[in-house]
Write an enzyme that holds these catalytic residues in place. Structure first.
Site, PDB file in Angstrom:
ATOM      1  N   GLY A  89       1.133  -1.310   0.122  1.00  0.00           N
ATOM      2  CA  GLY A  89      -0.311   0.085   0.330  1.00  0.00           C
ATOM      3  C   GLY A  89       0.860   0.727  -0.454  1.00  0.00           C
ATOM      4  N   GLY A  90       2.391   1.095  -1.011  1.00  0.00           N
ATOM      5  CA  GLY A  90       3.108   2.354  -0.849  1.00  0.00           C
ATOM      6  C   GLY A  90       2.539   3.549  -1.662  1.00  0.00           C
ATOM      7  CG  ASP A 137      -5.961  -8.701  -4.293  1.00  0.00           C
ATOM      8  OD1 ASP A 137      -6.076  -8.161  -3.039  1.00  0.00           O
ATOM      9  OD2 ASP A 137      -7.055  -8.560  -4.633  1.00  0.00           O
ATOM     10  CG  ASN A 145       0.686   1.942   5.441  1.00  0.00           C
ATOM     11  OD1 ASN A 145       1.109   2.126   5.650  1.00  0.00           O
ATOM     12  ND2 ASN A 145       0.615   1.616   3.450  1.00  0.00           N
ATOM     13  CB  SER A 189      -4.405   1.614  14.085  1.00  0.00           C
ATOM     14  OG  SER A 189      -5.886   1.360  14.617  1.00  0.00           O
ATOM     15  CE1 TYR A 234      -7.678  -1.575  10.132  1.00  0.00           C
ATOM     16  CE2 TYR A 234      -8.148  -0.205  11.787  1.00  0.00           C
ATOM     17  CZ  TYR A 234      -7.284  -0.096  11.028  1.00  0.00           C
ATOM     18  OH  TYR A 234      -6.307   0.675  11.221  1.00  0.00           O
TER      19      TYR A 234
END
Length: 256
Positions: free
Chosen positions: A19-20, A68, A95, A147, A160
């Site tokens: 996801g960079g 993906d 990430n 997170s 999540y």
């Protein structure tokens, strides 16, 4: 010149970021490029324009590999492609994530499985894919971006938060397993970082004000706030730090 702290040992490092090309990931890609690292990143959407921007600013171009991450065979192939281009991956930043809001009563089995595939499963298999190269290189660093949502007992997205909590267990287990090989594994736990996605979808004035009131530091977090912490975890500056979660949230959760 980088606006971030300088970690000289990251120059020339082979870095792989999932996801960079957007949000926090884009800031991380640019941060590592600014250190002189060789960066490859994956995501589903086209990252060509982002690579053009980075090359124009820094004179170095990240390697974008369409992928993906829930397709594990494709993820493994992307890691191999990055290693072929830049040498064995010695810094992995897991990430990519999807924090889509949802209610427990509305969750289907397919939705749950997809949430775990994006937010937990891919992180494990990316780590699995880089371990042999890191071992051969004499060590490396794996950073799992989690997170503070599970620490807060946050509602609105149980799939999540469950995956986030799982990432901390994964971080500790891999740190124990691969420590003898000089491979360090840590988690980076951001607070509410105001990416474009967050601003468009969920950052209402009321929600922003309520969250800011919970922070010790009265400023909203932006993607660049995650860069120095990630560089530190990747660098030999943190050489004796592993199995830990580094919280960067403006002081919402207070640990210890």
């Amino acid at each position: 010149m980088s606006e971030y702290a300088t970690f000289h040992d990251l120059a020339g490092a082979s870095v792989f970021i999932s996801g960079g090309g957007a949000g926090i990931g884009a800031a991380l890609t640019e941060g590592f490029i600014a250190q002189g690292a060789r960066v490859a990143f994956v995501q589903r959407s086209d990252g060509t324009a982002f690579c053009d921007e980075i090359e124009a600013r820094h004179g170095a171009r990240p390697l974008f590999i369409p992928c993906d991450i829930t397709d594990i065979a494709a993820l493994r192939a992307a890691v191999a492609e990055a290693a072929e281009a830049h040498g064995p991956v010695t810094v992995l930043v897991n990430n990519a994530a999807n924090d889509q809001r949802h209610k427990t009563e509305e969750v289907t089995e397919a939705f749950w499985d997809q949430a775990q595939a994006i937010n937990l499963k891919a992180h494990f298999f990316a780590a699995q894919a880089v371990v042999a190269g890191m071992r051969a290189a004499g060590g490396g660093a794996i950073i799992n971006v989690t997170s503070i949502s599970y620490m807060m007992g946050q509602g609105a997205y149980p799939g999540y938060t469950s995956a986030n909590s799982g990432l901390n267990g994964l971080t500790r287990s891999l740190a124990r397993e691969f420590g003898p090989d000089g491979i360090r594994v840590n988690a980076l736990a951001p607070g509410w970082v105001l990416t474009d996605k967050q601003l468009k979808k969920w950052a209402t004035p009321e929600a922003l004000a309520a969250h800011l009131a919970r922070q010790c530091l009265p400023q909203h977090l932006v993607p660049a706030d995650m860069v120095d912490a990630a560089l530190f975890l990747a660098s030999k500056a943190s050489r004796m730090m592993t199995g830990q979660a580094l919280v960067v949230d403006g002081g919402v959760v207070v640990t210890g």
